[in-house]
Design a protein around this motif. Structure first.
Motif, PDB file in Angstrom:
ATOM      1  N   PRO A 158     -35.976  -8.574  11.635  1.00 40.13           N
ATOM      2  CA  PRO A 158     -36.309  -9.543  10.593  1.00 40.13           C
ATOM      3  C   PRO A 158     -37.498  -9.170   9.712  1.00 40.13           C
ATOM      4  O   PRO A 158     -37.716  -9.779   8.675  1.00 40.13           O
ATOM      5  CB  PRO A 158     -36.637 -10.798  11.400  1.00 40.13           C
TER       6      PRO A 158
ATOM      7  N   MET B  84     -39.330  -6.048   4.868  1.00 43.07           N
ATOM      8  CA  MET B  84     -40.663  -6.615   4.667  1.00 43.07           C
ATOM      9  C   MET B  84     -41.800  -5.772   5.214  1.00 43.07           C
ATOM     10  O   MET B  84     -42.932  -5.953   4.841  1.00 43.07           O
ATOM     11  CB  MET B  84     -40.694  -8.004   5.250  1.00 43.07           C
TER      12      MET B  84
ATOM     13  N   GLY C  71     -31.583  -5.126   6.857  1.00 46.59           N
ATOM     14  CA  GLY C  71     -32.420  -6.221   7.360  1.00 46.59           C
ATOM     15  C   GLY C  71     -31.731  -6.994   8.474  1.00 46.59           C
ATOM     16  O   GLY C  71     -30.516  -7.183   8.448  1.00 46.59           O
ATOM     17  N   GLY C  72     -32.491  -7.415   9.469  1.00 46.64           N
ATOM     18  CA  GLY C  72     -31.935  -8.230  10.556  1.00 46.64           C
ATOM     19  C   GLY C  72     -30.913  -7.462  11.360  1.00 46.64           C
ATOM     20  O   GLY C  72     -31.142  -6.321  11.782  1.00 46.64           O
ATOM     21  N   ASP C  73     -29.761  -8.072  11.550  1.00 46.17           N
ATOM     22  CA  ASP C  73     -28.654  -7.414  12.236  1.00 46.17           C
ATOM     23  C   ASP C  73     -27.600  -7.046  11.189  1.00 46.17           C
ATOM     24  O   ASP C  73     -27.278  -7.865  10.319  1.00 46.17           O
ATOM     25  CB  ASP C  73     -28.033  -8.372  13.270  1.00 46.17           C
TER      26      ASP C  73
ATOM     27  N   VAL D 163     -24.497  -9.433  10.408  1.00 40.08           N
ATOM     28  CA  VAL D 163     -24.668 -10.812   9.936  1.00 40.08           C
ATOM     29  C   VAL D 163     -25.006 -10.806   8.450  1.00 40.08           C
ATOM     30  O   VAL D 163     -26.096 -10.371   8.054  1.00 40.08           O
ATOM     31  CB  VAL D 163     -25.793 -11.528  10.729  1.00 40.08           C
ATOM     32  N   PHE D 164     -24.077 -11.255   7.642  1.00 38.90           N
ATOM     33  CA  PHE D 164     -24.267 -11.349   6.186  1.00 38.90           C
ATOM     34  C   PHE D 164     -24.887 -10.076   5.610  1.00 38.90           C
ATOM     35  O   PHE D 164     -25.841 -10.139   4.818  1.00 38.90           O
ATOM     36  CB  PHE D 164     -25.123 -12.568   5.828  1.00 38.90           C
TER      37      PHE D 164
ATOM     38  N   THR E  45     -31.410 -10.601  14.480  1.00 39.68           N
ATOM     39  CA  THR E  45     -31.092 -11.354  13.265  1.00 39.68           C
ATOM     40  C   THR E  45     -32.162 -12.413  13.001  1.00 39.68           C
ATOM     41  O   THR E  45     -32.837 -12.895  13.925  1.00 39.68           O
ATOM     42  CB  THR E  45     -29.689 -11.985  13.357  1.00 39.68           C
ATOM     43  N   SER E  46     -32.325 -12.779  11.736  1.00 37.68           N
ATOM     44  CA  SER E  46     -33.447 -13.666  11.381  1.00 37.68           C
ATOM     45  C   SER E  46     -33.340 -15.028  12.051  1.00 37.68           C
ATOM     46  O   SER E  46     -34.365 -15.660  12.318  1.00 37.68           O
ATOM     47  CB  SER E  46     -33.617 -13.791   9.874  1.00 37.68           C
TER      48      SER E  46
ATOM     49  N   TYR F  78     -28.378 -19.270   6.206  1.00 37.32           N
ATOM     50  CA  TYR F  78     -28.904 -18.071   5.551  1.00 37.32           C
ATOM     51  C   TYR F  78     -28.678 -18.221   4.046  1.00 37.32           C
ATOM     52  O   TYR F  78     -27.698 -18.829   3.609  1.00 37.32           O
ATOM     53  CB  TYR F  78     -28.142 -16.829   6.021  1.00 37.32           C
ATOM     54  N   MET F  79     -29.532 -17.587   3.278  1.00 39.12           N
ATOM     55  CA  MET F  79     -29.385 -17.544   1.810  1.00 39.12           C
ATOM     56  C   MET F  79     -29.200 -18.950   1.227  1.00 39.12           C
ATOM     57  O   MET F  79     -28.342 -19.169   0.372  1.00 39.12           O
ATOM     58  CB  MET F  79     -28.185 -16.655   1.423  1.00 39.12           C
TER      59      MET F  79
ATOM     60  N   ASN G 151     -40.192 -15.724   6.098  1.00 35.43           N
ATOM     61  CA  ASN G 151     -40.688 -14.457   6.656  1.00 35.43           C
ATOM     62  C   ASN G 151     -40.760 -14.490   8.183  1.00 35.43           C
ATOM     63  O   ASN G 151     -41.811 -14.195   8.772  1.00 35.43           O
ATOM     64  CB  ASN G 151     -42.098 -14.136   6.143  1.00 35.43           C
ATOM     65  N   ALA G 152     -39.687 -14.868   8.815  1.00 32.23           N
ATOM     66  CA  ALA G 152     -39.674 -14.895  10.283  1.00 32.23           C
ATOM     67  C   ALA G 152     -40.218 -13.582  10.827  1.00 32.23           C
ATOM     68  O   ALA G 152     -39.949 -12.513  10.268  1.00 32.23           O
ATOM     69  CB  ALA G 152     -38.243 -15.097  10.773  1.00 32.23           C
TER      70      ALA G 152
ATOM     71  N   PRO H 154     -38.117 -14.482   2.141  1.00 25.25           N
ATOM     72  CA  PRO H 154     -36.803 -14.943   2.597  1.00 25.25           C
ATOM     73  C   PRO H 154     -36.944 -16.130   3.555  1.00 25.25           C
ATOM     74  O   PRO H 154     -37.886 -16.187   4.337  1.00 25.25           O
ATOM     75  CB  PRO H 154     -36.228 -13.724   3.321  1.00 25.25           C
ATOM     76  N   VAL H 155     -36.013 -17.057   3.446  1.00 26.74           N
ATOM     77  CA  VAL H 155     -36.112 -18.314   4.192  1.00 26.74           C
ATOM     78  C   VAL H 155     -34.851 -18.561   5.004  1.00 26.74           C
ATOM     79  O   VAL H 155     -33.744 -18.385   4.501  1.00 26.74           O
ATOM     80  CB  VAL H 155     -36.260 -19.499   3.203  1.00 26.74           C
ATOM     81  N   SER H 156     -35.034 -18.990   6.239  1.00 24.06           N
ATOM     82  CA  SER H 156     -33.918 -19.490   7.034  1.00 24.06           C
ATOM     83  C   SER H 156     -34.154 -20.963   7.305  1.00 24.06           C
ATOM     84  O   SER H 156     -35.284 -21.385   7.545  1.00 24.06           O
ATOM     85  CB  SER H 156     -33.825 -18.740   8.374  1.00 24.06           C
TER      86      SER H 156
HETATM   87  N1  SAH Z   1     -28.558  -9.343   8.093  1.00 26.20           N
HETATM   88  C1  SAH Z   1     -29.659 -10.277   7.916  1.00 26.20           C
HETATM   89  C2  SAH Z   1     -29.298 -11.372   6.940  1.00 26.20           C
HETATM   90  C3  SAH Z   1     -29.117 -10.899   5.509  1.00 26.20           C
HETATM   91  S1  SAH Z   1     -28.754 -12.196   4.410  1.00 26.20           S
HETATM   92  C4  SAH Z   1     -30.068 -10.842   9.273  1.00 26.20           C
HETATM   93  O1  SAH Z   1     -29.387 -10.583  10.260  1.00 26.20           O
HETATM   94  O2  SAH Z   1     -31.082 -11.519   9.332  1.00 26.20           O
HETATM   95  C5  SAH Z   1     -30.367 -12.537   3.758  1.00 26.20           C
HETATM   96  C6  SAH Z   1     -30.858 -13.877   4.274  1.00 26.20           C
HETATM   97  O3  SAH Z   1     -31.321 -13.724   5.607  1.00 26.20           O
HETATM   98  C7  SAH Z   1     -32.032 -14.448   3.522  1.00 26.20           C
HETATM   99  O4  SAH Z   1     -31.641 -15.143   2.361  1.00 26.20           O
HETATM  100  C8  SAH Z   1     -32.618 -15.390   4.544  1.00 26.20           C
HETATM  101  O5  SAH Z   1     -31.882 -16.578   4.624  1.00 26.20           O
HETATM  102  C9  SAH Z   1     -32.379 -14.611   5.827  1.00 26.20           C
HETATM  103  N2  SAH Z   1     -33.561 -13.809   6.207  1.00 26.20           N
HETATM  104  C10 SAH Z   1     -33.681 -12.471   6.199  1.00 26.20           C
HETATM  105  N3  SAH Z   1     -34.887 -12.090   6.673  1.00 26.20           N
HETATM  106  C11 SAH Z   1     -35.544 -13.225   6.969  1.00 26.20           C
HETATM  107  C12 SAH Z   1     -36.823 -13.517   7.494  1.00 26.20           C
HETATM  108  N4  SAH Z   1     -37.686 -12.544   7.860  1.00 26.20           N
HETATM  109  N5  SAH Z   1     -37.192 -14.813   7.678  1.00 26.20           N
HETATM  110  C13 SAH Z   1     -36.347 -15.809   7.365  1.00 26.20           C
HETATM  111  N6  SAH Z   1     -35.108 -15.602   6.888  1.00 26.20           N
HETATM  112  C14 SAH Z   1     -34.708 -14.333   6.686  1.00 26.20           C
END
Ligand code: SAH
Length: 258
Positions: free
Chosen positions: A11, A37, A87-89, A92-93, A117-118, A170-171, A199-200, A225-227
Motif C-alpha cells: 500500500p 507512495m 500498488g497494493g496487490d 485487486v483493481f 492490498t490497501s 476503492y477509487m 495513505n494507508a 489515495p483513499v479507501s
Molecule cells: N491494487 C491496489 C488498488 C489499485 S486501485 C491495491 O491492492 O490496493 C487504486 C485505489 O486503491 C485508490 O483509489 C484507493 O481507493 C486505493 N488505495 C491505493 N493505495 C492506497 C493507500 N495507501 N491508502 C488508501 N487507499 C489506497
C-alpha cells in the motif's frame, strides 16, 4: 524465454513489500512502476535498475494501459529482466489481466507476486478487523468507478455493497457523498460506520463518520489515495486525524508528539 514479474508493492510503506518482491527488484534491470507512495524507499532495492514511472492518476494525467503493456513486452523481448511493480496487490483493481494477456500473447513467461492490498493495510491502521464474530462474515472489495467500456448505469457495485457486511470501497473518494446517498436509498442503515483512510500504511487522514454524515457532507479535500471501509465491524476502529505508522519519518513524529 524471459520471465516478466508482475509484483505487488503493497500500500505504500516499503517495509510492507514482501521479501520476494524485494529480491526480484534486486535482480531487475527495468522496473515499470505505478505512482507508488514510497518510491524512494523501494528504489533502495534496485538502485541500478532503470525505473520508469507509468503511474495512473484519477486526475487524468495517466499513462495509457496499452503503452504499459507494450513497454513490458518491449523491454522483456530485448532480453531485459523486467519487474512491473504495482500498488497494493496486483489482482485487486490493477488491470492485471491486460498485462498478463500482453505478456502471454508475446510468448513471455509471467509470474504474479502478491502484495498487501490497501483494504488490509487500512484495516490494520484502524486496528480493526474486517471480519468480526457475530457481526461480519463477509467482506466485499468494491469500486463504484466504471471503466470506459462499461455501462455508465451499471450498479452492480451497489447490490454487492448492500449485501456484504463489511465493504471496502476503492477509487471512491471523489464521489463519496453520492455513493453514500445511493447506499442509503438502497436500504443501507444511515448509522453504518464509515472509516476513511488516506495513505494507508503511511501518514494520512483516518476518521470515522456515519453513512448519513457522509451523504450529507461528502469528504473534505484529501490529497492521497483513499479507501472507505464501511460496516458495523468498523465500530471499534481507532481513528485520529494523523496516524504514525512509519518509524523513520521526522515529520510524523513531530505531529504525533505535538
Ligand atoms: N491494487 C491496489 C488498488 C489499485 S486501485 C491495491 O491492492 O490496493 C487504486 C485505489 O486503491 C485508490 O483509489 C484507493 O481507493 C486505493 N488505495 C491505493 N493505495 C492506497 C493507500 N495507501 N491508502 C488508501 N487507499 C489506497
Amino acid at each position: 524465454m524471459a520471465t516478466v514479474y508482475l509484483v505487488g508493492a503493497g500500500p505504500g510503506d516499503s517495509e510492507l513489500m514482501t521479501r520476494k518482491a524485494w529480491r526480484l527488484l534486486g535482480e531487475a534491470q527495468v522496473v515499470l512502476h505505478d505512482a507508488l507512495m514510497d518510491v524512494d524507499g523501494m528504489h533502495a532495492a534496485a538502485p541500478e535498475a532503470i525505473w520508469v514511472n507509468v503511474g495512473k492518476r484519477c486526475d487524468g494525467t495517466s499513462v495509457d494501459q496499452a503503452f504499459i503493456c507494450r513497454s513490458l513486452v518491449g523491454y522483456a523481448k530485448r532480453g531485459l529482466r523486467v519487474v512491473r511493480l504495482k500498488g497494493g496487490d496486483p489482482t485487486v483493481f490493477g488491470r492485471l489481466s491486460e498485462e498478463l494477456e500482453a505478456c502471454r500473447t508475446a510468448g513471455l513467461t509471467v509470474e504474479v507476486v502478491p502484495g498487501v492490498t490497501s483494504a488490509c493495510a487500512a484495516a490494520a491502521d484502524l486496528q480493526a478487523s474486517l471480519t468480526l464474530r457475530g457481526v461480519s462474515r463477509s467482506v466485499a472489495f468494491v469500486t463504484p468507478r466504471v471503466g470506459r467500456k462499461e455501462h455508465a448505469k451499471d450498479n452492480e457495485w451497489l447490490q454487492v455493497s448492500l449485501a456484504a457486511q463489511t465493504v471496502v470501497l476503492y477509487m471512491a473518494g471523489k464521489q463519496a457523498g453520492r455513493i453514500a446517498q445511493e447506499l442509503i436509498t438502497g436500504g443501507k442503515s444511515v448509522t453504518t460506520p464509515v472509516c476513511v483512510v488516506e495513505n494507508a500504511s503511511l501518514i494520512g487522514a483516518r476518521f470515522r463518520m456515519s453513512l448519513s454524515e457522509l451523504a450529507r457532507d461528502g469528504l473534505p479535500e484529501i490529497v492521497g489515495p483513499v479507501s472507505l471501509l464501511m460496516g458495523e465491524a468498523l465500530m471499534a476502529a481507532q481513528v485520529s486525524d494523523l496516524a504514525l505508522t512509519t518509524g523513520d519519518n521526522d515529520q510524523a513524529i513531530e505531529l504525533a508528539v505535538g
